[in-house]
Design an enzyme around this catalytic site. Structure first.
Site, PDB file in Angstrom:
ATOM      1  N   GLY A  91       0.689  -1.703   0.321  1.00  0.00           N
ATOM      2  CA  GLY A  91       0.104  -0.227   0.127  1.00  0.00           C
ATOM      3  C   GLY A  91       0.875   1.306  -0.164  1.00  0.00           C
ATOM      4  O   GLY A  91       2.068   1.290  -0.266  1.00  0.00           O
ATOM      5  N   GLN A  92      -0.302   2.566   0.197  1.00  0.00           N
ATOM      6  CA  GLN A  92       0.818   3.680   0.095  1.00  0.00           C
ATOM      7  C   GLN A  92       2.120   4.091   1.178  1.00  0.00           C
ATOM      8  O   GLN A  92       2.679   4.100   0.772  1.00  0.00           O
ATOM      9  CB  GLN A  92      -0.173   5.081   0.017  1.00  0.00           C
ATOM     10  CG  GLN A  92       0.122   6.311  -0.309  1.00  0.00           C
ATOM     11  CD  GLN A  92      -0.392   7.204   0.364  1.00  0.00           C
ATOM     12  OE1 GLN A  92      -1.393   7.289   1.051  1.00  0.00           O
ATOM     13  NE2 GLN A  92       0.100   8.536   0.156  1.00  0.00           N
ATOM     14  N   ASP A 106       1.251  -9.217   2.013  1.00  0.00           N
ATOM     15  CA  ASP A 106      -0.270  -8.361   1.040  1.00  0.00           C
ATOM     16  C   ASP A 106      -1.100  -9.040   0.029  1.00  0.00           C
ATOM     17  O   ASP A 106      -0.604 -10.325   0.269  1.00  0.00           O
ATOM     18  CB  ASP A 106       0.285  -7.093   0.294  1.00  0.00           C
ATOM     19  CG  ASP A 106      -1.387  -6.236   0.223  1.00  0.00           C
ATOM     20  OD1 ASP A 106      -1.868  -6.564  -0.614  1.00  0.00           O
ATOM     21  OD2 ASP A 106      -0.685  -5.173   0.592  1.00  0.00           O
ATOM     22  N   ARG A 115      -1.629  -8.438  -2.744  1.00  0.00           N
ATOM     23  CA  ARG A 115      -1.878  -8.252  -4.199  1.00  0.00           C
ATOM     24  C   ARG A 115      -0.914  -9.180  -5.385  1.00  0.00           C
ATOM     25  O   ARG A 115       0.012  -9.286  -4.848  1.00  0.00           O
ATOM     26  CB  ARG A 115      -0.991  -6.200  -4.111  1.00  0.00           C
ATOM     27  CG  ARG A 115      -2.516  -5.390  -3.767  1.00  0.00           C
ATOM     28  CD  ARG A 115      -1.579  -4.282  -4.753  1.00  0.00           C
ATOM     29  NE  ARG A 115      -2.424  -3.333  -3.006  1.00  0.00           N
ATOM     30  CZ  ARG A 115      -1.576  -1.535  -4.001  1.00  0.00           C
ATOM     31  NH1 ARG A 115      -1.349  -1.142  -4.549  1.00  0.00           N
ATOM     32  NH2 ARG A 115      -2.780  -0.566  -3.186  1.00  0.00           N
ATOM     33  N   TYR A 173     -15.054   3.545   8.106  1.00  0.00           N
ATOM     34  CA  TYR A 173     -13.631   3.409   8.671  1.00  0.00           C
ATOM     35  C   TYR A 173     -13.392   4.119   9.915  1.00  0.00           C
ATOM     36  O   TYR A 173     -12.917   3.574  10.558  1.00  0.00           O
ATOM     37  CB  TYR A 173     -13.176   4.445   7.293  1.00  0.00           C
ATOM     38  CG  TYR A 173     -11.248   4.904   7.380  1.00  0.00           C
ATOM     39  CD1 TYR A 173     -10.651   3.527   7.732  1.00  0.00           C
ATOM     40  CD2 TYR A 173     -11.429   6.020   7.547  1.00  0.00           C
ATOM     41  CE1 TYR A 173      -9.380   3.631   7.523  1.00  0.00           C
ATOM     42  CE2 TYR A 173      -9.526   5.803   7.883  1.00  0.00           C
ATOM     43  CZ  TYR A 173      -8.533   4.900   7.528  1.00  0.00           C
ATOM     44  OH  TYR A 173      -7.113   5.698   7.794  1.00  0.00           O
TER      45      TYR A 173
HETATM   46  P1  NAD Z   1      -3.245   1.561   1.555  1.00  0.00           P
HETATM   47  O1  NAD Z   1      -4.538   1.123   0.805  1.00  0.00           O
HETATM   48  O2  NAD Z   1      -2.924   2.204  -0.112  1.00  0.00           O
HETATM   49  O3  NAD Z   1      -2.622  -0.089   2.015  1.00  0.00           O
HETATM   50  C1  NAD Z   1      -3.677  -1.018   2.138  1.00  0.00           C
HETATM   51  C2  NAD Z   1      -2.997  -2.071   1.471  1.00  0.00           C
HETATM   52  O4  NAD Z   1      -3.536  -3.547   2.300  1.00  0.00           O
HETATM   53  C3  NAD Z   1      -3.513  -2.347  -0.106  1.00  0.00           C
HETATM   54  O5  NAD Z   1      -2.258  -2.831  -0.721  1.00  0.00           O
HETATM   55  C4  NAD Z   1      -4.228  -3.965   0.311  1.00  0.00           C
HETATM   56  O6  NAD Z   1      -4.293  -4.682  -0.490  1.00  0.00           O
HETATM   57  C5  NAD Z   1      -4.019  -4.253   1.495  1.00  0.00           C
HETATM   58  N1  NAD Z   1      -5.019  -5.498   2.089  1.00  0.00           N
HETATM   59  C6  NAD Z   1      -6.697  -4.772   2.190  1.00  0.00           C
HETATM   60  N2  NAD Z   1      -7.321  -5.697   2.390  1.00  0.00           N
HETATM   61  C7  NAD Z   1      -6.171  -7.031   2.794  1.00  0.00           C
HETATM   62  C8  NAD Z   1      -6.098  -8.008   3.219  1.00  0.00           C
HETATM   63  N3  NAD Z   1      -7.551  -9.045   3.697  1.00  0.00           N
HETATM   64  N4  NAD Z   1      -5.230  -8.644   4.038  1.00  0.00           N
HETATM   65  C9  NAD Z   1      -4.137  -8.014   3.299  1.00  0.00           C
HETATM   66  N5  NAD Z   1      -4.128  -6.556   3.014  1.00  0.00           N
HETATM   67  C10 NAD Z   1      -5.228  -6.688   2.874  1.00  0.00           C
HETATM   68  O7  NAD Z   1      -3.085   2.110   2.867  1.00  0.00           O
HETATM   69  P2  NAD Z   1      -2.295   2.154   3.455  1.00  0.00           P
HETATM   70  O8  NAD Z   1      -2.648   4.385   3.409  1.00  0.00           O
HETATM   71  O9  NAD Z   1      -0.991   2.193   3.155  1.00  0.00           O
HETATM   72  O10 NAD Z   1      -2.728   2.895   5.168  1.00  0.00           O
HETATM   73  C11 NAD Z   1      -2.139   1.485   5.947  1.00  0.00           C
HETATM   74  C12 NAD Z   1      -2.145   2.081   7.003  1.00  0.00           C
HETATM   75  O11 NAD Z   1      -2.024   3.032   7.483  1.00  0.00           O
HETATM   76  C13 NAD Z   1      -3.916   1.218   7.117  1.00  0.00           C
HETATM   77  O12 NAD Z   1      -4.034   1.438   8.652  1.00  0.00           O
HETATM   78  C14 NAD Z   1      -4.523   3.168   7.186  1.00  0.00           C
HETATM   79  O13 NAD Z   1      -6.127   3.245   7.564  1.00  0.00           O
HETATM   80  C15 NAD Z   1      -4.108   4.112   7.654  1.00  0.00           C
HETATM   81  N6  NAD Z   1      -3.538   5.483   7.387  1.00  0.00           N
HETATM   82  C16 NAD Z   1      -3.388   5.199   6.694  1.00  0.00           C
HETATM   83  C17 NAD Z   1      -3.764   7.165   6.263  1.00  0.00           C
HETATM   84  C18 NAD Z   1      -3.017   7.287   4.945  1.00  0.00           C
HETATM   85  O14 NAD Z   1      -2.897   8.799   4.626  1.00  0.00           O
HETATM   86  N7  NAD Z   1      -2.397   6.538   4.241  1.00  0.00           N
HETATM   87  C19 NAD Z   1      -3.930   8.247   6.861  1.00  0.00           C
HETATM   88  C20 NAD Z   1      -3.926   7.060   8.090  1.00  0.00           C
HETATM   89  C21 NAD Z   1      -4.439   6.509   8.082  1.00  0.00           C
HETATM   90  N1  SER Z   2      -6.468   9.415   4.490  1.00  0.00           N
HETATM   91  C1  SER Z   2      -6.868   8.366   5.334  1.00  0.00           C
HETATM   92  C2  SER Z   2      -8.197   8.610   4.789  1.00  0.00           C
HETATM   93  O1  SER Z   2      -8.476   9.039   3.394  1.00  0.00           O
HETATM   94  C3  SER Z   2      -7.184   8.733   6.758  1.00  0.00           C
HETATM   95  O2  SER Z   2      -7.439   7.701   7.246  1.00  0.00           O
HETATM   96  O3  SER Z   2      -8.877   7.476   4.703  1.00  0.00           O
END
Ligand code: NAD
Ligand code: SER
Length: 321
Positions: free
Chosen positions: A15-16, A38, A40, A147
């Site tokens: 993921g990101q 993952d 993916r 969420y």
């Molecule tokens: P993302 O959506 O980019 O990546 C999440 C990854 O989880 C993806 O690669 C997806 O393939 C994988 N995934 C989905 N379902 C799955 C499953 N059943 N088993 C295994 N993998 C699975 O999310 P991210 O932005 O990298 O976020 C990572 C964490 O950080 C999350 O907990 C998110 O809530 C948290 N977060 C992210 C942000 C943000 O802006 N990116 C902000 C606040 C919190």
């Molecule tokens: N960037 C995330 C969202 O918008 C915040 O957790 O869902």
């Protein structure tokens, strides 16, 4: 590395956040000591080429357990999740992955004496009744998205495992993350990344929130530093565990567009709010992160001008390549 953290598993590593955090962890703790996972397929080449990669659906507890055994994992960075906008389109999926997946991770961690677990929370734990400028550390948590609801539950569940089972679970409430490597995965703050791609490639962007929408954001290098700093912090100094507010930078969509325009003068940004506006309006504009600063020394390094300049440089390099 502390003696307890020798073999790390990252879930949701493609993921990101995971795609960059995994590489940072490999650099810091040894490529052979960090297993990426993952659902993916195929996974990102860079993760597969720089260390072990396993297909892992976190909702399948036995599969998780098998990987923990196989690699003698003692630390988990649990990043697999469904984000806010995708979660509103498919709330059942969000509940299944975010709650059942987390429960599996915590249970496997408890049963296998895992030393430490990192579980990111989010500014999505806040809701319309939370003070918005800033959102205090201790405050009303009544989110309106599925969420957000799963993130509040995750914070509470993690804190329960700390208290009840002595499992070391840690987490920050990340703001919207801005990065150039991997596009965001379906969140409300995605506009703050999309705008850079569109500005470079087409010099136009139609933003899905209003120009005056202000949200807390963070640049990826700060996001990675926050995770590693918290995970390496002295447990005895922590009064909070799973719910640290962490501030990066806050700006309106219009201010971001204006900053980009300083580098790309003919860039035009228009605004056409969609269902994500309502989610954005339920989140705070800034967060009070004094607890993180006091308990583990948190301080962000990027402001709006430095973030925008670096983001444009990284993204231009990537898009040219
Ligand atoms: P993302 O959506 O980019 O990546 C999440 C990854 O989880 C993806 O690669 C997806 O393939 C994988 N995934 C989905 N379902 C799955 C499953 N059943 N088993 C295994 N993998 C699975 O999310 P991210 O932005 O990298 O976020 C990572 C964490 O950080 C999350 O907990 C998110 O809530 C948290 N977060 C992210 C942000 C943000 O802006 N990116 C902000 C606040 C919190
Ligand atoms: N960037 C995330 C969202 O918008 C915040 O957790 O869902």
């Amino acid at each position: 590395m502390t003696r307890e953290m020798k073999r790390i598993l990252v879930t949701g590593a493609c993921g990101q956040i995971g795609s960059e955090l995994t590489l940072a962890l490999r650099e810091r703790y040894g490529h052979e000591n960090v297993v990426a996972s993952d659902i993916r397929t195929p996974p990102c080449a860079i993760l597969q080429d720089s260390g072990s990669f396993e297909f892992l659906d976190v909702t399948r507890r036995e599969a998780l357990e098998a990987i923990v055994r196989k690699y003698r994992i003692d630390t988990i960075y649990h990043l697999a999740a469904i984000l806010s906008a995708t979660g509103e389109k498919n709330p059942h999926l969000a509940w299944g992955v975010n709650i059942n997946g987390l429960y599996n991770v915590l249970e496997v961690a408890r049963e296998h004496d895992i030393a430490r677990v990192f579980v990111p929370s989010s500014i999505a734990v806040f809701g319309p009744e939370t003070p918005r400028d800033p959102a205090p550390q201790e405050t009303v948590l009544r989110p309106t998205t599925m969420y957000g609801l799963t993130k509040v539950t995750g914070e509470l569940l993690g804190a329960y495992y700390v208290r009840r089972f002595g499992l070391d679970v840690r987490g920050v409430r990340y703001p919207g993350i801005i990065s150039a490597e991997t596009p965001p995965g379906g969140g409300t703050t995605d506009y703050a990344v999309e705008i850079f791609y569109e500005a470079i490639q087409h010099k136009r962007y139609t933003c899905f929130v209003r120009e005056d929408t202000v949200l807390p954001m963070m640049y990826m290098p700060d996001c990675i530093r926050a995770a590693i700093m918290l995970m390496e912090a002295d447990f005895s100094r922590l009064r909070h565990h799973t719910d640290f507010n962490v501030a990066g930078l806050s700006f309106s969509a219009g201010e971001l567009a204006a900053e980009i325009k300083k580098h790309i003068p003919d860039f035009v940004c228009e605004y056409a709010p969609d269902f994500r506006q309502q989610i954005a309006d339920s989140w705070p504009r800034t967060v009070d992160d004094r607890a993180a600063r006091e308990e583990w020394g948190w301080a962000p390094q990027y402001d709006l001008p430095t973030m925008v300049a670096d983001m444009l440089e990284q993204l231009r390099r990537k898009l040219q390549a």
